[in-house]
Design a protein around this motif. Structure first.
Motif, PDB file in Angstrom:
ATOM      1  N   ASN A  25       0.831  -1.196   0.000  1.00 44.42           N
ATOM      2  CA  ASN A  25       0.000   0.000   0.000  1.00 44.42           C
ATOM      3  C   ASN A  25       0.867   1.248   0.000  1.00 44.42           C
ATOM      4  OD1 ASN A  25      -2.683  -1.214   0.311  1.00 44.42           O
ATOM      5  ND2 ASN A  25      -1.870  -1.921   2.256  1.00 44.42           N
ATOM      6  N   GLU A  26       0.378   2.294  -0.636  1.00 46.76           N
ATOM      7  CA  GLU A  26       1.051   3.583  -0.596  1.00 46.76           C
ATOM      8  C   GLU A  26       0.963   4.128   0.823  1.00 46.76           C
ATOM      9  OE1 GLU A  26       2.695   4.940  -3.146  1.00 46.76           O
ATOM     10  OE2 GLU A  26       2.180   3.191  -4.360  1.00 46.76           O
ATOM     11  N   LEU A  27       1.973   4.885   1.258  1.00 48.87           N
ATOM     12  CA  LEU A  27       1.997   5.415   2.609  1.00 48.87           C
ATOM     13  C   LEU A  27       0.811   6.339   2.897  1.00 48.87           C
ATOM     14  CD1 LEU A  27       5.786   6.156   3.201  1.00 48.87           C
ATOM     15  CD2 LEU A  27       4.432   4.201   3.969  1.00 48.87           C
ATOM     16  N   ASP A  28       0.258   6.994   1.864  1.00 49.39           N
ATOM     17  CA  ASP A  28      -0.878   7.870   2.124  1.00 49.39           C
ATOM     18  C   ASP A  28      -2.194   7.107   2.177  1.00 49.39           C
ATOM     19  OD1 ASP A  28      -0.364   7.545  -0.583  1.00 49.39           O
ATOM     20  OD2 ASP A  28      -1.113   9.507  -1.162  1.00 49.39           O
ATOM     21  N   ASN A  29      -2.149   5.788   2.124  1.00 46.37           N
ATOM     22  CA  ASN A  29      -3.335   4.947   2.304  1.00 46.37           C
ATOM     23  C   ASN A  29      -3.307   4.230   3.647  1.00 46.37           C
ATOM     24  OD1 ASN A  29      -4.369   5.583  -0.224  1.00 46.37           O
ATOM     25  ND2 ASN A  29      -3.340   3.882  -1.211  1.00 46.37           N
ATOM     26  N   ILE A  59      -1.812  10.199   8.830  1.00 51.11           N
ATOM     27  CA  ILE A  59      -1.429   9.482   7.613  1.00 51.11           C
ATOM     28  C   ILE A  59       0.061   9.163   7.708  1.00 51.11           C
ATOM     29  CG2 ILE A  59      -1.162   9.670   5.119  1.00 51.11           C
ATOM     30  CD1 ILE A  59      -3.637  11.480   5.140  1.00 51.11           C
ATOM     31  N   LEU A  60       0.408   7.929   7.437  1.00 49.52           N
ATOM     32  CA  LEU A  60       1.794   7.484   7.570  1.00 49.52           C
ATOM     33  C   LEU A  60       2.744   8.278   6.679  1.00 49.52           C
ATOM     34  CD1 LEU A  60       3.461   5.477   9.157  1.00 49.52           C
ATOM     35  CD2 LEU A  60       3.075   3.813   7.363  1.00 49.52           C
ATOM     36  N   ALA A  61       2.299   8.691   5.502  1.00 47.35           N
ATOM     37  CA  ALA A  61       3.148   9.480   4.611  1.00 47.35           C
ATOM     38  C   ALA A  61       3.558  10.796   5.265  1.00 47.35           C
ATOM     39  CB  ALA A  61       2.435   9.743   3.290  1.00 47.35           C
TER      40      ALA A  61
END
Length: 59
Positions: free
Chosen positions: A34-38, A45-47
């Motif tokens: 998964n993308e960090l912003d998901n 948000i992890l991003a």
């Protein structure tokens, strides 16, 4: 398949088999990247956490 992914799947399967005393053939490992912003962690948000401080973990 990325080079290290096979090793990670094998290690996970071996560890789970040992801990649970179940045959390795009984385990299925699904890898979904998964993308960090998901991904949300602690309400953020992890991003955003990675951009603000990629090396230091929050306490």
């Amino acid at each position: 398949m990325p080079h290290g992914l096979f090793d990670k799947i094998k290690d996970l399967t071996t560890s789970a088999s040992t801990i649970m005393n179940i045959s390795e053939q009984a385990f299925f490992v699904f890898v979904r990247e998964n993308e960090l912003d998901n991904i949300g962690v602690a309400g953020r948000i992890l991003a955003d956490k990675a951009v603000n401080n990629p090396l230091k973990s929050e306490e």
